[in-house]
Design an enzyme around this catalytic site. Sequence first.
Site, mmCIF file in Angstrom:
data_model
loop_
_atom_site.group_PDB
_atom_site.id
_atom_site.type_symbol
_atom_site.label_atom_id
_atom_site.label_comp_id
_atom_site.label_asym_id
_atom_site.label_seq_id
_atom_site.Cartn_x
_atom_site.Cartn_y
_atom_site.Cartn_z
ATOM 1 N N LYS A 588 -13.474 31.747 60.620
ATOM 2 C CA LYS A 588 -13.777 32.037 62.012
ATOM 3 C C LYS A 588 -14.150 30.775 62.767
ATOM 4 C CE LYS A 588 -14.093 36.594 61.186
ATOM 5 N NZ LYS A 588 -13.883 37.839 61.828
ATOM 6 N N ASP A 624 -5.738 31.096 62.622
ATOM 7 C CA ASP A 624 -4.506 31.862 62.402
ATOM 8 C C ASP A 624 -3.389 31.488 63.370
ATOM 9 O OD1 ASP A 624 -5.946 32.874 64.491
ATOM 10 O OD2 ASP A 624 -5.826 34.972 63.854
#
Length: 884
Positions: A588, A624
């Site tokens: 994250k 991502d």
Amino acid sequence: MDSVGPLGLQQGDGAPGCPQEALPCPSNSPELVQECLRQFKVTGAQLRQIQASLLGSMEQALSGQANPAPTVRMLPTYVGSVPHGTEQGDFVVLELGAIGASLRVLWVTLMGTKGHRMEPQSREFVIPQEVMVGPGQQLFDFAARCLSEFLDAFPVGNQGLQLGFSFSFPCHQTGLDKSTLISWTKGFRCSGVEGQDVVQLLRDAIQRQGAYSIDVVAVVNDAVGTMMGCEPGAGPCEVGLVVDTGTNACYMEEARHVAVLDEDRGRVCISVEWGSFSDDGALGPVLTTFDHALDHESLNPGAQRFEKMIGGLYLGELVRLVLAHLAQRGVLFGGCTSPALLSRGGILPEHVAEMEDPSAGAARVHTILQDLGLRPRASDTELVRHVCAAVCTRAAQLCAAALAAVLSRLQRSREQETLQIAVATGGRVFERHPRFLSILQETVMLLAPRCDVSFIPSVDGGGRGVAMVTAVAARLAAHRRLLEETLAPFRLTREQLAAVQAQMREAMARGLRGEASSLRMLPTYVRATPDGSERGDFLALDLGGTNFRVLLVRVATGGVQISSQIYSIPECVAQGSGQQGILLTWTKGFNASDCEGQDVVCLLREAIRRRQATELNVVAIVNDTVGTMMSCGYEDPRCEVGLIVGTGTNACYMEELRNVASVAGDSGHMCINMEWGAFGDDGSLGMLSTNFDASVDQASINPGKQRFEKMISGMYLGEIVRHVLLHLTSLGVLFRGQPTQRLQTRDIFKTKFLSEIESDSLALRQVRAILEALGLPLTSDDALMVLEVCQAVSQRAAQLCGAGVAAVVEKIRENRGLEELTVSVGVDGTLYKMHPHFSSLVAATVQELAPRCAVTFLQSEDGSGKGAALVTAVACRLAQMTHV
Ligand code: ADP
């Protein structure tokens, strides 16, 4: 004029009357009579053949097969659903062609579910013969005059009226209020109407008349009116059967079976137009010399052959021809004829009905014949009765064969072995001939043994049904307006999308310069995309929601091979602290690329050293979006943009390093993580935000944040749809205005339902099934609206996403001073990949807004793991290059 007709009859102004000397009944008379009556006998085998042939013709017409031309038309009527029962209001109905040479105007009040049924008020106007065969405009002007004369008796004032037009002739309908006459039947032959839209002709005439403000809302034929006006019994009535002047039937067919409609959703009422059925093989053996004579004398020789054996207009004629034949042979009336017996229309259908009625005494028959100018003898009345009965029995049997064909068609189309169905019957032949219905019923039972048919007489001669169709049309039109108003803010114009693109460009520039912006434009320290020369084995770690994956990625000449091992994260680790922080931050942590990111890498290095398992070099961390770009970049070196549209949405792209204020250096590139989900958090998207977006935002865990993402991504689209559905319910447009508890539940409407509902291969029935499984019981009309809501919401999402991509690729093009840019975008995310239209809408928007960029979209596979390895591979390649 010919004095001798095709049967050797004397006609018209020939020489009616008696032979000079009244002939005694010839000795062969019983045989002659038997001969005539025998002609009207139809065997079971013949009926079955008619049934089969008509069914074949119906199916041929449905499938759109034009060669050989099918003998029935199977015309779609644009009536898509049978009534709810909730319809209410006042409606005017104008009937033309339903009851012979008359025109009827009705005032129908529908009371909805609560009220009792109100008898309609109606008035019949006889259409003069010269109007029936005169210019078309004269007929419609006559109709408009009758309308206003009728309405003069009502306190209408300036009130706008909604009119349903019952027009019972074969028509090509292209809408509920658009219908082109194919050909006149039933004794009408007005010039200049065939090929014209009869609704428009009526509207024009009403306008010329100018007395009332009347909106012609729907046009239907009497069969549809009969079906729609049927009082719902145990189940809905889905077949309408009319035998009046002419004959016809309609039924509810699955729309996907109707080739001309090109529609796979719902049902549609099909007007069979069986009056025109004429198959030489099946009908030929049944046709009598009298049928041929009748056809020959008719206004439309050769046409409507089936109707001419069944319709009330023709029953009187057939009886007349038979009686005249027998009289002229001296078998009846002492060989005398009369002008009525020898002229067309001399015997009316009501005469036949009365004479055929078993309860009518011989005296009544005698009187009727006398009124026709004949001199019946006692024995004649019985013979005449036999003739009437033979003609009517045949009509009822033929009608039954045709109805059996419709029932067989329904069985096939519904894929039901046995069928339970209600048939609404209408028309004066049913009313006048009590035997007609019983013969029909008996014969249908023989021909369609697997159908359990109940016959329900129509209410108000179909007038109520026409009002019902009009009411449904009026309700749907009102609901459609409300739906359109509700969805309008979701339908973005090109200008609005171009403005989003421009604002995005602004925000990108400000973010890169380090100024206040809703786009953070984070440098990722990824300086190049793969060039295909990368080689080696790399280890990638990928932390998902519940799983932790370790991937060994081999980048070799033959391509990229991935072997992975999945570990689930133990609860204690997930809930604990310490080293756990490493992993969380690792996936994250793309928000904090610089110092925090460095820490993560250090921690990971230390953790690995503690394990002393292998010699590992931790080179990079990746988010991502970047992973997606890199993994697609290995296949396509032009891939310089990464896009995610899954639970959330984000994008990254290769920016010129000189434009990135927070990183030193003037040459080369750097991948920028835009964090575009937050675009608009400064209020710049306010103009586009709907009340529904505001509700979704308010109920979220981060109100006011991620405004762009909340209009685009999977986490929110279902919720937006749910809020729109709630609103439409409150307007009474959906669920009949009844709020459902289920719909109040947050997140009940998953984004994956949008994909399922919008899937092209689904029939509306399946859409209903999806929603019913959710506990939302819908009508077909409701289901169609839900579909449109889903389409509007996902279309806006895809277009906003496309506007963002357009901003990005245009920036790259301008950065490089190119006239034309060819670039690829690597994409990941379940919404993008699974939604049936999302990807093509994104591409179309980009093409529209960034016409100088040729953009290819590549879907990444296993973007995160492979991408992470490739980031590492590229970093290693760049490091080696610096060494050299
Ligand atoms: P993430 O973005 O969380 O990494 P995904 O790309 O798989 O993961 O996206 C998951 C999201 O995609 C879900 O939250 C859901 O909203 C949405 N989604 C799941 N299935 C579908 C589908 N069939 N069509 C459209 N969206 C879907």
